[in-house]
Design a protein around this motif. Structure first.
Motif, PDB file in Angstrom:
ATOM      1  N   SER A  23       0.818  -1.222   0.000  1.00 54.89           N
ATOM      2  CA  SER A  23       0.000   0.000   0.000  1.00 54.89           C
ATOM      3  C   SER A  23       0.841   1.257   0.000  1.00 54.89           C
ATOM      4  O   SER A  23       0.611   2.181  -0.778  1.00 54.89           O
ATOM      5  CB  SER A  23      -0.934  -0.006   1.223  1.00 54.89           C
ATOM      6  OG  SER A  23      -1.882  -1.026   1.103  1.00 54.89           O
ATOM      7  N   GLU A  24       1.859   1.304   0.878  1.00 51.31           N
ATOM      8  CA  GLU A  24       2.656   2.525   0.960  1.00 51.31           C
ATOM      9  C   GLU A  24       3.544   2.670  -0.268  1.00 51.31           C
ATOM     10  O   GLU A  24       3.656   3.748  -0.848  1.00 51.31           O
ATOM     11  CB  GLU A  24       3.515   2.495   2.225  1.00 51.31           C
ATOM     12  CG  GLU A  24       4.276   3.794   2.443  1.00 51.31           C
ATOM     13  CD  GLU A  24       4.980   3.819   3.779  1.00 51.31           C
ATOM     14  OE1 GLU A  24       5.675   4.816   4.043  1.00 51.31           O
ATOM     15  OE2 GLU A  24       4.846   2.859   4.547  1.00 51.31           O
ATOM     16  N   ARG A  25       4.185   1.556  -0.693  1.00 49.11           N
ATOM     17  CA  ARG A  25       5.040   1.618  -1.867  1.00 49.11           C
ATOM     18  C   ARG A  25       4.229   1.969  -3.106  1.00 49.11           C
ATOM     19  O   ARG A  25       4.698   2.631  -4.010  1.00 49.11           O
ATOM     20  CB  ARG A  25       5.750   0.272  -2.052  1.00 49.11           C
ATOM     21  CG  ARG A  25       6.569   0.191  -3.332  1.00 49.11           C
ATOM     22  CD  ARG A  25       7.430  -1.041  -3.341  1.00 49.11           C
ATOM     23  NE  ARG A  25       8.480  -0.912  -2.350  1.00 49.11           N
ATOM     24  CZ  ARG A  25       9.210  -1.944  -1.914  1.00 49.11           C
ATOM     25  NH1 ARG A  25       8.972  -3.148  -2.351  1.00 49.11           N
ATOM     26  NH2 ARG A  25      10.173  -1.755  -1.028  1.00 49.11           N
ATOM     27  N   ASP A  26       3.009   1.514  -3.169  1.00 49.72           N
ATOM     28  CA  ASP A  26       2.151   1.791  -4.307  1.00 49.72           C
ATOM     29  C   ASP A  26       1.474   3.154  -4.195  1.00 49.72           C
ATOM     30  O   ASP A  26       0.524   3.440  -4.924  1.00 49.72           O
ATOM     31  CB  ASP A  26       1.071   0.709  -4.444  1.00 49.72           C
ATOM     32  CG  ASP A  26       1.629  -0.582  -5.031  1.00 49.72           C
ATOM     33  OD1 ASP A  26       2.825  -0.611  -5.344  1.00 49.72           O
ATOM     34  OD2 ASP A  26       0.870  -1.541  -5.168  1.00 49.72           O
ATOM     35  N   GLU A  27       1.956   3.999  -3.277  1.00 52.72           N
ATOM     36  CA  GLU A  27       1.431   5.350  -3.140  1.00 52.72           C
ATOM     37  C   GLU A  27      -0.076   5.363  -2.879  1.00 52.72           C
ATOM     38  O   GLU A  27      -0.754   6.287  -3.313  1.00 52.72           O
ATOM     39  CB  GLU A  27       1.749   6.174  -4.401  1.00 52.72           C
ATOM     40  CG  GLU A  27       3.228   6.410  -4.621  1.00 52.72           C
ATOM     41  CD  GLU A  27       3.831   7.414  -3.657  1.00 52.72           C
ATOM     42  OE1 GLU A  27       3.438   8.589  -3.703  1.00 52.72           O
ATOM     43  OE2 GLU A  27       4.688   7.014  -2.851  1.00 52.72           O
ATOM     44  N   TYR A  28      -0.580   4.332  -2.194  1.00 53.47           N
ATOM     45  CA  TYR A  28      -2.017   4.229  -1.902  1.00 53.47           C
ATOM     46  C   TYR A  28      -2.835   4.400  -3.178  1.00 53.47           C
ATOM     47  O   TYR A  28      -3.822   5.117  -3.224  1.00 53.47           O
ATOM     48  CB  TYR A  28      -2.414   5.251  -0.840  1.00 53.47           C
ATOM     49  CG  TYR A  28      -1.669   5.027   0.452  1.00 53.47           C
ATOM     50  CD1 TYR A  28      -2.074   4.034   1.340  1.00 53.47           C
ATOM     51  CD2 TYR A  28      -0.537   5.771   0.757  1.00 53.47           C
ATOM     52  CE1 TYR A  28      -1.352   3.803   2.502  1.00 53.47           C
ATOM     53  CE2 TYR A  28       0.179   5.538   1.923  1.00 53.47           C
ATOM     54  CZ  TYR A  28      -0.231   4.551   2.789  1.00 53.47           C
ATOM     55  OH  TYR A  28       0.471   4.306   3.942  1.00 53.47           O
ATOM     56  N   GLN A  31      -6.478   2.830  -2.664  1.00 55.75           N
ATOM     57  CA  GLN A  31      -7.217   3.072  -1.431  1.00 55.75           C
ATOM     58  C   GLN A  31      -7.024   4.504  -0.965  1.00 55.75           C
ATOM     59  O   GLN A  31      -6.167   5.226  -1.460  1.00 55.75           O
ATOM     60  CB  GLN A  31      -6.766   2.105  -0.337  1.00 55.75           C
ATOM     61  CG  GLN A  31      -5.293   2.226   0.016  1.00 55.75           C
ATOM     62  CD  GLN A  31      -4.862   1.240   1.077  1.00 55.75           C
ATOM     63  OE1 GLN A  31      -5.087   1.454   2.263  1.00 55.75           O
ATOM     64  NE2 GLN A  31      -4.264   0.140   0.641  1.00 55.75           N
ATOM     65  N   ARG A  32      -7.831   4.895   0.013  1.00 56.36           N
ATOM     66  CA  ARG A  32      -7.726   6.247   0.566  1.00 56.36           C
ATOM     67  C   ARG A  32      -6.397   6.422   1.307  1.00 56.36           C
ATOM     68  O   ARG A  32      -5.899   5.481   1.912  1.00 56.36           O
ATOM     69  CB  ARG A  32      -8.877   6.499   1.545  1.00 56.36           C
ATOM     70  CG  ARG A  32     -10.250   6.398   0.899  1.00 56.36           C
ATOM     71  CD  ARG A  32     -11.352   6.571   1.924  1.00 56.36           C
ATOM     72  NE  ARG A  32     -12.678   6.443   1.278  1.00 56.36           N
ATOM     73  CZ  ARG A  32     -13.691   7.251   1.522  1.00 56.36           C
ATOM     74  NH1 ARG A  32     -13.582   8.234   2.378  1.00 56.36           N
ATOM     75  NH2 ARG A  32     -14.836   7.082   0.885  1.00 56.36           N
ATOM     76  N   VAL A  33      -5.870   7.636   1.246  1.00 54.65           N
ATOM     77  CA  VAL A  33      -4.668   7.937   2.013  1.00 54.65           C
ATOM     78  C   VAL A  33      -5.053   8.079   3.478  1.00 54.65           C
ATOM     79  O   VAL A  33      -5.898   8.919   3.818  1.00 54.65           O
ATOM     80  CB  VAL A  33      -4.006   9.239   1.520  1.00 54.65           C
ATOM     81  CG1 VAL A  33      -2.810   9.600   2.397  1.00 54.65           C
ATOM     82  CG2 VAL A  33      -3.578   9.107   0.069  1.00 54.65           C
ATOM     83  N   PRO A  34      -4.478   7.294   4.379  1.00 58.22           N
ATOM     84  CA  PRO A  34      -4.816   7.418   5.802  1.00 58.22           C
ATOM     85  C   PRO A  34      -4.398   8.790   6.345  1.00 58.22           C
ATOM     86  O   PRO A  34      -3.458   9.413   5.846  1.00 58.22           O
ATOM     87  CB  PRO A  34      -3.994   6.299   6.462  1.00 58.22           C
ATOM     88  CG  PRO A  34      -3.564   5.407   5.346  1.00 58.22           C
ATOM     89  CD  PRO A  34      -3.494   6.237   4.117  1.00 58.22           C
ATOM     90  N   ASP A  35      -5.087   9.236   7.362  1.00 58.67           N
ATOM     91  CA  ASP A  35      -4.739  10.524   7.975  1.00 58.67           C
ATOM     92  C   ASP A  35      -3.290  10.538   8.457  1.00 58.67           C
ATOM     93  O   ASP A  35      -2.616  11.572   8.405  1.00 58.67           O
ATOM     94  CB  ASP A  35      -5.676  10.817   9.154  1.00 58.67           C
ATOM     95  CG  ASP A  35      -7.093  11.127   8.690  1.00 58.67           C
ATOM     96  OD1 ASP A  35      -7.265  11.439   7.492  1.00 58.67           O
ATOM     97  OD2 ASP A  35      -8.019  11.057   9.525  1.00 58.67           O
ATOM     98  N   SER A  36      -2.792   9.395   8.896  1.00 55.60           N
ATOM     99  CA  SER A  36      -1.426   9.321   9.413  1.00 55.60           C
ATOM    100  C   SER A  36      -0.373   9.527   8.327  1.00 55.60           C
ATOM    101  O   SER A  36       0.788   9.815   8.629  1.00 55.60           O
ATOM    102  CB  SER A  36      -1.190   7.962  10.085  1.00 55.60           C
ATOM    103  OG  SER A  36      -1.376   6.910   9.140  1.00 55.60           O
ATOM    104  N   GLU A  37      -0.773   9.373   7.059  1.00 53.09           N
ATOM    105  CA  GLU A  37       0.165   9.504   5.948  1.00 53.09           C
ATOM    106  C   GLU A  37       0.025  10.835   5.210  1.00 53.09           C
ATOM    107  O   GLU A  37       0.673  11.041   4.187  1.00 53.09           O
ATOM    108  CB  GLU A  37      -0.031   8.353   4.957  1.00 53.09           C
ATOM    109  CG  GLU A  37       0.292   6.992   5.528  1.00 53.09           C
ATOM    110  CD  GLU A  37       1.731   6.883   5.989  1.00 53.09           C
ATOM    111  OE1 GLU A  37       2.627   7.388   5.286  1.00 53.09           O
ATOM    112  OE2 GLU A  37       1.976   6.304   7.069  1.00 53.09           O
TER     113      GLU A  37
END
Length: 455
Positions: A23-28, A31-37
């Motif tokens: 998820s992170e490597r694929d730049e989300y 899916q939605r970008v989490p608030d933490s990111e």
């Protein structure tokens, strides 16, 4: 023998690690970008700045001057960028609210399968922009030093595309440390070496090239970022709130893009000709113009490749983020090496016909039809109202291009989607779909708790 086998398996493992889904490597991307990111305002803003302070934008400004003369070119550039800023801001505000990239926004409007067409169209068009920027940078180097064209374009396309695959952070670093300082020097040179010595007489010069209608000049202005402005969610979803999106968009368009286009127009007026190298070939060994073109177009290519990658990875679950990035690089290479992308004005007009209706449907869907924003998730495969409105709007834009040359390119189709699409969704739900707003909805909480196999 066993050592060779071990080395080979290690390489294979590294390749698998590079291309794996994450998820992170694929730049989300799916899916939605989490608030933490969320990254705040600076990183999204710098990526947008890197888009806008490009050598190519100044060149487009000079072309607008050639068709309109002064001061009409200046007015067209300002008006076009105001329209562009409003358009991109509306889409960006919607995107940051849900943390959604462009493909996910389109999926919410068109349905899961209905979205594939507009996603593919935007992906191909923004991939074309990447090819154009890379070709233009290579062309400047070719004019200055005349290296082997095929080696040159290969190196430029590869170098310009890689940072986007690494993500927003890498793109932001390039803009902050290289692009902004060099382009400030570029703008300073044009102003102090060309524009100011030419005097105020350049502000009243007639068009030296083939005349174009004023609104076509406005359309060429907003066509520069109609594609990326429509896909603005890819970048601004990393902001923390709507205010940051508005600030980033104002910086990108009402300041950076406007200034670069005005500088290009003023340079052409001062030189009294359309000079794609701004009279700088041969100046100090051509190093300044090559540096400005290469560095600024590098950041623009990154951003375009990022948008193309985001689109391609959402066309199939089998395509990971980095595989999609390599597909975009290869497609840009084929387009650039053939030089078919060099017809800039035709390219901008094509964008004006096709792209605004897609953005209009995204805007209308979010602002006019959703009471809870993207907290309501569309789960239907097709939203036929959106698809019918899209085809009708593209047809209207093409008709206007052929028969109403003085009309603002893309405007009629955009207005049609903003008016007709929401009416169709309210009135024709039984024909266009089964449930509320002509489609099937569920809450966001429901959707994230449902596995893909349950759909």
């Amino acid at each position: 023998m066993s050592s060779t086998t071990g080395d080979s398996s290690g390489i294979v493992q590294k390749l698998r690690e590079f291309f794996k889904q994450d998820s992170e490597r694929d730049e989300y991307s799916d899916q939605r970008v989490p608030d933490s990111e969320r990254k705040g305002i600076w990183k999204p803003a710098t990526v947008w700045i890197g888009f806008a302070i490009a050598y190519s934008i100044a060149f487009i400004g000079s072309q607008i001057y050639m068709g309109l003369g002064m001061p009409e070119a200046l007015y067209a550039i300002v008006i076009g960028n105001v329209i562009l800023a409003i358009y991109a801001t509306l889409i960006g505000v919607a995107a940051v609210d849900g943390g959604l990239n462009f493909p996910l926004q389109v999926r919410e409007a068109f349905g899961r399968k209905g979205a594939l067409l507009p996603i593919a169209v935007l992906g191909i068009l923004v991939n074309g922009w990447y090819a154009f920027q890379a070709w233009l940078a290579a062309d400047v180097i070719r004019a200055a030093y005349d290296p082997n064209w095929y080696v040159l374009i290969t190196l430029v396309v590869l170098a310009f595309g890689i940072p986007a695959v690494l993500g927003v952070d890498a793109m932001s670093e390039i803009v902050e440390k290289l692009v902004i300082p060099i382009m400030l020097l570029f703008v300073g040179y044009i102003l102090f070496a060309q524009v100011i010595p030419a005097g105020t007489s350049i502000l009243s010069q007639p068009a030296p090239g083939e005349s174009i209608p004023f609104l076509v000049g406005v359309g060429l202005t907003w066509g520069t970022f109609a594609v990326s402005g429509t896909a603005t969610g890819d970048i601004v979803r990393f902001a923390e709130n709507k205010k940051q999106v508005i600030v980033a968009t104002v910086i990108a368009f009402l300041i950076c893009n406007t200034v670069m286009m005005l500088v290009g127009a003023l340079s052409a007026a001062a030189l009294a000709s359309l000079n794609p190298y701004f009279g700088m070939i041969g100046v100090l060994g051509s190093v300044p113009i090559v540096a400005a073109a290469v560095v600024s177009l590098w950041s623009t290519c990154d951003a375009c490749n990022y948008g193309a990658t985001m689109a391609y990875t959402n066309l199939s679950d089998l395509v990971s983020w980095r595989v999609a990035g390599l597909i975009a690089i290869v497609a840009a290479y084929v387009t650039a090496i053939t030089e078919v992308i060099s017809q800039l004005q035709s390219w901008l007009l094509l964008i004006g016909i096709v792209v605004p209706p897609i953005g209009g449907i995204v805007i209308a869907d979010y602002f006019l039809l959703r009471s809870r924003g993207y907290d309501d998730v569309r789960t239907a495969d097709f939203n036929w109202a959106a698809l019918v409105a899209l085809f009708a709007a593209v047809g209207l834009n093409y008709y206007a291009y052929q028969n109403i040359p003085e009309a603002l390119p893309g405007a009629l189709g955009l207005i049609l989607t903003l008016v007709v699409y929401p009416i169709a969704m309210r009135v024709g739900t039984r024909v266009l779909g089964d449930d509320r707003m002509g489609s099937t909805f569920e809450s966001y909480e429901q959707s994230v708790s449902t596995s893909p196999s349950d759909d």
